[in-house]
Design a protein around this motif. Structure first.
Motif, PDB file in Angstrom:
ATOM      1  N   SER A  21     -93.432  41.965  26.142  1.00  0.00           N
ATOM      2  CA  SER A  21     -93.853  41.517  27.468  1.00  0.00           C
ATOM      3  C   SER A  21     -95.360  41.288  27.443  1.00  0.00           C
ATOM      4  O   SER A  21     -96.110  42.095  26.894  1.00  0.00           O
ATOM      5  CB  SER A  21     -93.507  42.566  28.530  1.00  0.00           C
ATOM      6  N   GLY A  22     -95.801  40.197  28.023  1.00  0.00           N
ATOM      7  CA  GLY A  22     -97.233  39.899  28.016  1.00  0.00           C
ATOM      8  C   GLY A  22     -97.702  39.238  26.744  1.00  0.00           C
ATOM      9  O   GLY A  22     -98.904  39.123  26.511  1.00  0.00           O
ATOM     10  N   ILE A  25     -99.748  34.950  27.476  1.00  0.00           N
ATOM     11  CA  ILE A  25    -100.614  34.796  28.637  1.00  0.00           C
ATOM     12  C   ILE A  25    -101.686  33.767  28.273  1.00  0.00           C
ATOM     13  O   ILE A  25    -102.570  34.041  27.453  1.00  0.00           O
ATOM     14  CB  ILE A  25    -101.256  36.138  29.040  1.00  0.00           C
ATOM     15  N   ILE A  52    -101.611  43.946  24.129  1.00  0.00           N
ATOM     16  CA  ILE A  52    -100.331  44.131  24.827  1.00  0.00           C
ATOM     17  C   ILE A  52    -100.047  45.620  25.024  1.00  0.00           C
ATOM     18  O   ILE A  52     -99.632  46.061  26.103  1.00  0.00           O
ATOM     19  CB  ILE A  52     -99.191  43.469  24.031  1.00  0.00           C
ATOM     20  N   SER A  55    -102.360  47.153  27.786  1.00  0.00           N
ATOM     21  CA  SER A  55    -101.941  46.766  29.134  1.00  0.00           C
ATOM     22  C   SER A  55    -100.777  47.631  29.599  1.00  0.00           C
ATOM     23  O   SER A  55    -100.764  48.143  30.726  1.00  0.00           O
ATOM     24  CB  SER A  55    -101.521  45.294  29.159  1.00  0.00           C
ATOM     25  N   CYS A  79    -107.209  42.587  29.028  1.00  0.00           N
ATOM     26  CA  CYS A  79    -105.882  43.195  28.858  1.00  0.00           C
ATOM     27  C   CYS A  79    -105.761  44.479  29.674  1.00  0.00           C
ATOM     28  O   CYS A  79    -104.742  44.724  30.333  1.00  0.00           O
ATOM     29  CB  CYS A  79    -105.622  43.492  27.386  1.00  0.00           C
ATOM     30  N   LEU A  82    -105.561  43.735  33.425  1.00  0.00           N
ATOM     31  CA  LEU A  82    -104.257  43.194  33.807  1.00  0.00           C
ATOM     32  C   LEU A  82    -103.220  44.296  33.985  1.00  0.00           C
ATOM     33  O   LEU A  82    -102.218  44.098  34.686  1.00  0.00           O
ATOM     34  CB  LEU A  82    -103.775  42.184  32.766  1.00  0.00           C
TER      35      LEU A  82
END
Length: 219
Positions: A21-22, A25, A52, A55, A79, A82
């Motif tokens: 996930s992520g 971006i 990642i 985050s 990161c 976010l």
């Protein structure tokens, strides 16, 4: 017995990032591409997988007040930001106005600039001036390697119980295993790895993400 780890190839590394996930971006990809055009100094850029991971970690521990020592062009701080909630706050400490100018531009592009405060100056001096009541749930240290131990000691009193500290480059391309007499960076990191493993104030785990991350939890 066969070792229980997978040796990373570029293909496996990309697979890891692409299936997280992520992992896609656009603003982060743009920042990475611009930083990679800076020449050899782009080696200071953290890995995509590490961004990642941070985050998700910040989000998972419900951190709202966090700090970073060593910002460079802002990839790691973006990161981290976010992963913060809307009311989250990130304090970034760095000496370079040149590189952090790039960071400020991408913070705006990522929509996280309102969460971030930048303090320019020597890390030891800035941390030494923190208010005694200032507390953090997460800290990321990626600055001058011989200074890591000082940053640890200065930050630890400001970490909340169960707060997490991450130290980057803690394997130093494997040089920490047998540091050369003239390799001040590897010697400092090796000493800190050993210290964190036995320090009664924290729990620590040395992870093989990127160039090595030492992850510590304040007891």
């Amino acid at each position: 017995m066969k070792p229980k780890f997978t040796t990373l190839s570029p293909e496996i590394f990309n697979y890891v990032c692409d299936n997280s996930s992520g992992g896609h971006i656009p603003i982060l990809d743009q920042l990475r591409a611009e930083t990679e055009q800076l020449g050899e100094i782009c080696e200071m850029l953290i890995g995509k997988d590490q961004g990642i991971f941070m985050s998700m970690l910040v989000r998972s521990i419900n951190a709202t007040s966090v700090i970073e020592v060593g910002t460079f062009t802002g990839y790691s701080s973006t990161c981290i930001a976010l992963g913060l909630p809307e009311n989250g706050r990130l304090l970034c400490v760095d000496q370079s106005e040149e590189w952090t100018r790039i960071a400020c531009r991408y913070w705006k592009g990522a929509g996280v600039s309102e969460k971030i405060e930048l303090l320019l100056g020597d890390g030891r001096e800035v941390l030494g001036k923190l208010s005694p009541n200032e507390t953090f749930g997460f800290a990321f240290i990626d600055a001058d390697k011989p200074g890591y131990d000082a940053y640890f000691e200065l930050l630890l009193p400001h970490m909340r119980p169960n707060g997490v500290m991450l130290f980057d480059n803690m394997l130093r391309n494997g040089q920490v295993v047998n540091p050369g007499k003239d390799d001040d960076d590897a010697q400092a990191l090796n000493a800190l790895n050993k210290k964190l493993a036995s320090d009664p104030r924290v729990d620590s785990v040395l992870l093989t993400v990127g160039d090595g991350i030492n992850m510590c939890r304040k007891k």
